[in-house]
Design a protein around this motif. Structure first.
Motif, PDB file in Angstrom:
ATOM      1  N   SER A   1      34.804  96.367 -87.911  1.00  0.00           N
ATOM      2  CA  SER A   1      33.423  96.205 -88.373  1.00  0.00           C
ATOM      3  C   SER A   1      32.845  94.826 -88.120  1.00  0.00           C
ATOM      4  CB  SER A   1      33.345  96.496 -89.867  1.00  0.00           C
ATOM      5  OG  SER A   1      33.995  95.466 -90.609  1.00  0.00           O
ATOM      6  N   GLY A   2      33.716  93.841 -87.867  1.00  0.00           N
ATOM      7  CA  GLY A   2      33.249  92.476 -87.710  1.00  0.00           C
ATOM      8  C   GLY A   2      33.013  91.751 -89.021  1.00  0.00           C
ATOM      9  N   ALA A   3      33.275  92.410 -90.142  1.00  0.00           N
ATOM     10  CA  ALA A   3      33.051  91.800 -91.447  1.00  0.00           C
ATOM     11  C   ALA A   3      34.144  90.783 -91.767  1.00  0.00           C
ATOM     12  CB  ALA A   3      33.028  92.878 -92.530  1.00  0.00           C
ATOM     13  N   PRO A   4      33.827  89.737 -92.517  1.00  0.00           N
ATOM     14  CA  PRO A   4      34.869  88.797 -92.930  1.00  0.00           C
ATOM     15  C   PRO A   4      35.847  89.470 -93.892  1.00  0.00           C
ATOM     16  CG  PRO A   4      32.790  88.280 -94.016  1.00  0.00           C
ATOM     17  CD  PRO A   4      32.483  89.328 -93.000  1.00  0.00           C
ATOM     18  N   LEU A   5      37.136  89.274 -93.629  1.00  0.00           N
ATOM     19  CA  LEU A   5      38.181  89.888 -94.443  1.00  0.00           C
ATOM     20  C   LEU A   5      38.758  88.928 -95.470  1.00  0.00           C
ATOM     21  CD1 LEU A   5      40.317  91.832 -91.791  1.00  0.00           C
ATOM     22  CD2 LEU A   5      38.755  92.810 -93.486  1.00  0.00           C
ATOM     23  N   ALA A   6      39.006  87.692 -95.037  1.00  0.00           N
ATOM     24  CA  ALA A   6      39.710  86.765 -95.916  1.00  0.00           C
ATOM     25  C   ALA A   6      39.458  85.329 -95.491  1.00  0.00           C
ATOM     26  CB  ALA A   6      41.210  87.055 -95.895  1.00  0.00           C
ATOM     27  N   VAL A   7      39.563  84.457 -96.474  1.00  0.00           N
ATOM     28  CA  VAL A   7      39.617  83.017 -96.246  1.00  0.00           C
ATOM     29  C   VAL A   7      40.902  82.523 -96.889  1.00  0.00           C
ATOM     30  CG1 VAL A   7      38.555  80.786 -96.721  1.00  0.00           C
ATOM     31  CG2 VAL A   7      37.114  82.755 -96.184  1.00  0.00           C
ATOM     32  N   LEU A   8      41.707  81.823 -96.102  1.00  0.00           N
ATOM     33  CA  LEU A   8      43.021  81.388 -96.569  1.00  0.00           C
ATOM     34  C   LEU A   8      43.116  79.868 -96.539  1.00  0.00           C
ATOM     35  CD1 LEU A   8      43.444  84.033 -94.476  1.00  0.00           C
ATOM     36  CD2 LEU A   8      45.764  83.842 -95.375  1.00  0.00           C
ATOM     37  N   ASP A   9      43.899  79.325 -97.455  1.00  0.00           N
ATOM     38  CA  ASP A   9      44.170  77.897 -97.461  1.00  0.00           C
ATOM     39  C   ASP A   9      44.908  77.517 -96.178  1.00  0.00           C
ATOM     40  OD1 ASP A   9      44.604  75.229 -98.985  1.00  0.00           O
ATOM     41  OD2 ASP A   9      46.595  75.793 -98.285  1.00  0.00           O
ATOM     42  N   ALA A  10      44.299  76.631 -95.394  1.00  0.00           N
ATOM     43  CA  ALA A  10      44.883  76.272 -94.096  1.00  0.00           C
ATOM     44  C   ALA A  10      45.939  75.188 -94.205  1.00  0.00           C
ATOM     45  CB  ALA A  10      43.782  75.821 -93.134  1.00  0.00           C
ATOM     46  N   ASN A  11      45.913  74.421 -95.274  1.00  0.00           N
ATOM     47  CA  ASN A  11      46.894  73.348 -95.398  1.00  0.00           C
ATOM     48  C   ASN A  11      48.306  73.910 -95.500  1.00  0.00           C
ATOM     49  OD1 ASN A  11      47.836  70.626 -95.817  1.00  0.00           O
ATOM     50  ND2 ASN A  11      48.040  71.138 -97.982  1.00  0.00           N
ATOM     51  N   GLU A  12      48.485  74.845 -96.440  1.00  0.00           N
ATOM     52  CA  GLU A  12      49.810  75.450 -96.618  1.00  0.00           C
ATOM     53  C   GLU A  12      50.195  76.276 -95.397  1.00  0.00           C
ATOM     54  OE1 GLU A  12      53.300  76.117 -98.974  1.00  0.00           O
ATOM     55  OE2 GLU A  12      51.662  74.681 -99.065  1.00  0.00           O
ATOM     56  N   LEU A  13      49.246  77.029 -94.870  1.00  0.00           N
ATOM     57  CA  LEU A  13      49.516  77.863 -93.704  1.00  0.00           C
ATOM     58  C   LEU A  13      49.949  77.011 -92.515  1.00  0.00           C
ATOM     59  CD1 LEU A  13      48.918  81.053 -93.043  1.00  0.00           C
ATOM     60  CD2 LEU A  13      47.169  80.065 -91.581  1.00  0.00           C
ATOM     61  N   THR A  14      49.223  75.916 -92.257  1.00  0.00           N
ATOM     62  CA  THR A  14      49.548  75.044 -91.135  1.00  0.00           C
ATOM     63  C   THR A  14      50.905  74.386 -91.319  1.00  0.00           C
ATOM     64  OG1 THR A  14      47.201  74.584 -90.746  1.00  0.00           O
ATOM     65  CG2 THR A  14      48.773  73.044 -89.808  1.00  0.00           C
ATOM     66  N   ALA A  15      51.189  73.949 -92.528  1.00  0.00           N
ATOM     67  CA  ALA A  15      52.470  73.302 -92.790  1.00  0.00           C
ATOM     68  C   ALA A  15      53.637  74.234 -92.491  1.00  0.00           C
ATOM     69  CB  ALA A  15      52.520  72.828 -94.242  1.00  0.00           C
ATOM     70  N   ILE A  16      53.521  75.476 -92.938  1.00  0.00           N
ATOM     71  CA  ILE A  16      54.611  76.433 -92.738  1.00  0.00           C
ATOM     72  C   ILE A  16      54.730  76.830 -91.276  1.00  0.00           C
ATOM     73  CG2 ILE A  16      55.449  78.754 -93.309  1.00  0.00           C
ATOM     74  CD1 ILE A  16      54.022  78.419 -96.036  1.00  0.00           C
ATOM     75  N   ARG A  17      53.614  77.175 -90.631  1.00  0.00           N
ATOM     76  CA  ARG A  17      53.703  77.707 -89.277  1.00  0.00           C
ATOM     77  C   ARG A  17      54.056  76.637 -88.254  1.00  0.00           C
ATOM     78  NH1 ARG A  17      50.264  74.790 -85.821  1.00  0.00           N
ATOM     79  NH2 ARG A  17      48.053  75.317 -86.076  1.00  0.00           N
ATOM     80  N   THR A  18      53.665  75.374 -88.482  1.00  0.00           N
ATOM     81  CA  THR A  18      54.007  74.319 -87.527  1.00  0.00           C
ATOM     82  C   THR A  18      55.505  74.115 -87.469  1.00  0.00           C
ATOM     83  OG1 THR A  18      51.889  73.205 -87.921  1.00  0.00           O
ATOM     84  CG2 THR A  18      53.637  71.905 -86.910  1.00  0.00           C
ATOM     85  N   ALA A  19      56.129  74.008 -88.617  1.00  0.00           N
ATOM     86  CA  ALA A  19      57.584  73.834 -88.654  1.00  0.00           C
ATOM     87  C   ALA A  19      58.295  75.085 -88.165  1.00  0.00           C
ATOM     88  CB  ALA A  19      58.022  73.492 -90.075  1.00  0.00           C
ATOM     89  N   ALA A  20      57.760  76.250 -88.499  1.00  0.00           N
ATOM     90  CA  ALA A  20      58.369  77.498 -88.037  1.00  0.00           C
ATOM     91  C   ALA A  20      58.318  77.602 -86.517  1.00  0.00           C
ATOM     92  CB  ALA A  20      57.671  78.691 -88.669  1.00  0.00           C
TER      93      ALA A  20
END
Length: 323
Positions: free
Chosen positions: A93-112
């Motif tokens: 639909s193109g509708a916004p689904l979610a807004v997530l905290d990028a600080n925690e997400l970036t910290a986890i995915r960068t190290a992963a």
């Protein structure tokens, strides 16, 4: 739409899960199965930055962007240096689904992502880890790297001796690993099988003459052309891999400096880590090889992680609201 804060991101994105997601995302990127634009960076006053990273995942059709501020002086004040959000949109639909905290997400995915790269580039018997830096990414990298290798000891270097010593003590107390402070980078990497550079260095701190044969290096701290963690000698002696070729050719400071110095040519960048993970490109070919994974961070990493967290949050009963 739902809003997913820091605690929920951490709860739904454990390290081992994220490492697997990074393998899938980086392989898809290298196969050309994703869509993205080059990262945009707006320079702000005082060395601060605002970054935008839009893209789409072909497999699920989900698309979105990360909007992130980088305020290096925050760290001294006890605040995160990277702050922002990841926005996800419905592929139908193109509708916004979610807004997530990028600080925690970036910290986890960068190290992963570094751990996933280390898993295909580091020697199978790697047991010693050197961490250059003592911030949040330093801690996340210890957690992630020990997931893919049987790390027995950690050496820590940082410009602030007290903070580096405290970091080493925390590693011992909370993770049960032997850890010690090293007064110099040379001493930190002298016995290391894997080196993670996660600093804010503007000039090289890691020198090729100090890195022993067989070492794998993750260069993470410099996210743009300019600040450089590793010298030309180290780049020239290593088998060099990127998270994303085009991005590293444009903004990978260590590679660009080595090319400008005439130490290597453009073909020194062997390819993307996703090609190694997918078996299309040889990573380590000998026990004596020095390997480098250059991490700039890529939106497919954020979107893959965010999509997983979004679905997990819905499954846990988080209710969307009208937007």
């Amino acid at each position: 739409m739902i809003v997913i804060g820091r605690d929920a991101v951490a709860r739904h994105l454990p390290c081992d899960t994220c490492i697997a997601l990074m393998r899938e995302a980086m392989t898809a990127l290298s196969r050309g199965e994703t869509r993205q634009l080059p990262r945009g960076i707006v320079d702000l006053a005082g060395g601060r930055m605002f970054g935008t990273m839009p893209g789409a995942l072909a497999a699920d059709g989900v698309f979105g962007a990360k909007l992130i501020s980088v305020f290096p002086d925050n760290f001294a004040a006890g605040r995160p240096s990277h702050q922002g959000v990841v926005a996800l949109f419905d592929p139908n639909s193109g509708a916004p689904l979610a807004v997530l905290d990028a600080n925690e997400l970036t910290a986890i995915r960068t190290a992963a992502a570094s751990a996933a790269a280390s898993d295909v580039l580091a020697r199978a018997d790697a047991r010693t880890l050197a961490i250059l830096g003592y911030g949040e990414q330093a801690w996340r990298h210890v957690e992630a790297i020990r997931t893919v290798r049987p790390i027995a000891s950690v050496t820590v270097w940082g410009r602030d001796t007290a903070k580096a010593r405290a970091f080493a003590a925390r590693v011992e107390a909370e993770l049960g690993l032997a850890a010690e402070y090293a007064p110099s980078v040379a001493e930190a990497v002298a016995v290391a099988d894997i080196v993670c550079a996660v600093t804010a260095a503007s000039e090289p701190i890691l020198h090729g003459a100090e890195v022993r044969p067989g070492t794998h290096v993750n260069l993470v701290g410099s996210g743009r052309d300019g600040p450089t963690e590793a010298d030309v000698v180290l780049v020239a002696k290593a088998r060099f891999f990127a998270d994303h070729r085009d991005s590293v050719e444009r903004q990978g400071a260590e590679l660009r400096r080595a090319i400008a110095a005439g130490a290597v040519g453009g073909d020194h960048l062997l390819g993307e880590i996703g090609d190694v993970m997918d078996g299309r490109l040889a990573g380590r070919v000998g026990e004596e090889d020095v390997t480098i994974y250059k991490s700039l961070g890529h939106v497919v990493q954020d979107l893959a992680s965010a999509w997983h967290v979004y679905r997990a949050a819905l499954a846990a009963g988080t209710e969307p609201v009208d937007f």
